[in-house]
Scaffold this motif. Structure first.
Motif, mmCIF file in Angstrom:
data_model
loop_
_atom_site.group_PDB
_atom_site.id
_atom_site.type_symbol
_atom_site.label_atom_id
_atom_site.label_comp_id
_atom_site.label_asym_id
_atom_site.label_seq_id
_atom_site.Cartn_x
_atom_site.Cartn_y
_atom_site.Cartn_z
ATOM 1 N N TRP A 172 0.709 -1.354 -0.133
ATOM 2 C CA TRP A 172 0.036 0.067 -0.031
ATOM 3 C C TRP A 172 0.853 1.307 0.026
ATOM 4 O O TRP A 172 0.552 2.480 -0.549
ATOM 5 N N VAL A 173 2.030 1.253 0.811
ATOM 6 C CA VAL A 173 2.851 2.187 0.635
ATOM 7 C C VAL A 173 3.266 2.678 -0.457
ATOM 8 O O VAL A 173 3.579 3.905 -0.973
ATOM 9 N N SER A 174 3.798 1.338 -1.130
ATOM 10 C CA SER A 174 4.692 1.773 -2.518
ATOM 11 C C SER A 174 3.619 2.046 -3.851
ATOM 12 O O SER A 174 3.869 2.927 -4.542
ATOM 13 N N GLN A 175 2.286 1.954 -3.157
ATOM 14 C CA GLN A 175 1.361 2.437 -4.138
ATOM 15 C C GLN A 175 1.047 3.802 -3.879
ATOM 16 O O GLN A 175 -0.017 4.331 -4.745
ATOM 17 N N GLY A 176 1.365 4.401 -3.040
ATOM 18 C CA GLY A 176 1.224 5.695 -2.554
ATOM 19 C C GLY A 176 -0.285 5.687 -1.988
ATOM 20 O O GLY A 176 -0.883 6.948 -1.665
ATOM 21 N N ARG A 177 -0.852 4.563 -1.439
ATOM 22 C CA ARG A 177 -2.040 4.779 -0.698
ATOM 23 C C ARG A 177 -1.901 5.004 0.754
ATOM 24 O O ARG A 177 -2.942 5.042 1.433
ATOM 25 N N LEU A 178 -0.755 4.646 1.402
ATOM 26 C CA LEU A 178 -0.644 5.128 2.634
ATOM 27 C C LEU A 178 0.775 6.111 2.677
ATOM 28 O O LEU A 178 1.556 6.111 1.862
ATOM 29 N N ALA A 179 0.982 6.939 3.763
ATOM 30 C CA ALA A 179 2.047 7.362 3.817
ATOM 31 C C ALA A 179 3.437 6.621 4.173
ATOM 32 O O ALA A 179 3.133 5.371 4.527
ATOM 33 N N PRO A 180 4.658 7.049 3.897
ATOM 34 C CA PRO A 180 5.641 6.048 4.267
ATOM 35 C C PRO A 180 5.847 5.705 5.751
ATOM 36 O O PRO A 180 5.768 6.699 6.484
ATOM 37 N N VAL A 181 5.786 4.402 6.096
ATOM 38 C CA VAL A 181 5.863 3.968 7.374
ATOM 39 C C VAL A 181 6.448 2.450 7.500
ATOM 40 O O VAL A 181 6.222 1.767 6.247
ATOM 41 N N ASP A 182 7.114 2.313 8.606
ATOM 42 C CA ASP A 182 7.757 0.974 8.588
ATOM 43 C C ASP A 182 6.304 -0.029 9.154
ATOM 44 O O ASP A 182 5.799 0.236 10.048
ATOM 45 N N PRO A 183 5.951 -0.785 8.198
ATOM 46 C CA PRO A 183 4.783 -1.752 8.619
ATOM 47 C C PRO A 183 4.758 -2.556 9.680
ATOM 48 O O PRO A 183 3.754 -2.506 10.648
ATOM 49 N N VAL A 184 5.953 -3.106 10.026
ATOM 50 C CA VAL A 184 5.947 -3.864 11.478
ATOM 51 C C VAL A 184 5.910 -3.190 12.514
ATOM 52 O O VAL A 184 5.165 -3.542 13.664
ATOM 53 N N HIS A 185 6.391 -1.960 12.436
ATOM 54 C CA HIS A 185 6.317 -1.155 13.685
ATOM 55 C C HIS A 185 5.041 -0.452 14.024
ATOM 56 O O HIS A 185 4.428 -0.189 15.011
ATOM 57 N N LEU A 186 4.180 -0.255 12.643
ATOM 58 C CA LEU A 186 2.932 0.337 12.799
ATOM 59 C C LEU A 186 2.226 -0.998 13.354
ATOM 60 O O LEU A 186 1.232 -0.585 14.381
#
Length: 223
Positions: free
Chosen positions: A151-165
């Motif tokens: 989702w991040v790479s598609q620009g659908r979410l802000a850049p975020v570390d998914p595991v830490h999210l």
């Protein structure tokens, strides 16, 4: 779970409806006992009394306290991981995470004993569930992290570390169960007022979701 404790012979047969129900009664009774007193401080007698059974009757279904504890943990983990498993890669990212956070908060509110049981097990080094944490849980987190990363790479979410999210979501939602005494000490009878749960959910959703919504001109973090 990967490491199983051998069950009694009764468990190898197809249980009757009454046997299934009685096992559920025992597990439901054992959860608050283990949550309140821990594994070491809990007794078969306490669980039997809470289940409304004699000790011999309880021991027909579970040979040892260890077996009850493992079964309660297995049941708890299945319930608590279900909302994460249901995060849909094809769904809207913000709405999928909104639903996940909302469900986690609801579970913490409705069944705080389950959250505290899991926390106590982990704080004690996870002697029963460590194999599960290192296999199934790790695999599930990696699977859902890959979804968030996509989702991040598609620009659908802000850049975020998914595991830490995912860690942040766990920490914030389970805090209201694991640290209920601290919350009540700070907020007093406010926690008993109508609308407190909804107010809590709105505050957490606002913080987390506003932090992950896509921003114009934002770029995905390097892989």
């Amino acid at each position: 779970m990967d490491a199983k404790v051998p069950r009694d012979p009764v468990d190898e047969r197809q249980p009757t409806r009454i046997q299934t129900r009685n096992r559920e009664i025992i597990l439901e009774a054992a959860l608050p006992v283990f949550s309140a007193y821990g594994f070491r401080g809990s007794t078969i007698d306490q669980i039997a009394r809470r289940a409304g059974m004699s000790k011999p009757n309880l021991l027909y279904y579970f040979r040892r306290k260890d077996d009850i504890y493992e079964a309660v943990l297995e049941r708890t983990l299945a319930q608590w991981l279900a909302p994460l498993e249901e995060v849909d890669p094809a769904g809207d990212p913000v709405e999928e995470l909104r639903r996940y956070i909302t469900l986690k908060l609801q579970m913490s509110r409705d069944n705080p004993d389950a959250s505290r049981l899991f926390a106590n097990e982990v704080l004690n080094g996870a002697p029963i569930i460590k194999p599960f944490l290192e296999t199934r849980l790790r695999e599930l987190v990696q699977e859902k992290a890959a979804v968030i990363r996509g989702w991040v790479s598609q620009g659908r979410l802000a850049p975020v570390d998914p595991v830490h999210l995912i860690f942040v979501i766990w920490a914030t939602t389970q805090h209201y169960a694991d640290f209920a005494v601290q919350i009540r000490a700070i907020l007093g009878d406010q926690v008993d007022k109508a609308g407190f749960a909804e107010q809590t959910a709105q505050a957490i959703l606002s913080v987390v979701l506003n932090g992950i919504r896509p921003r114009e001109g934002a770029h995905a973090p390097p892989a």
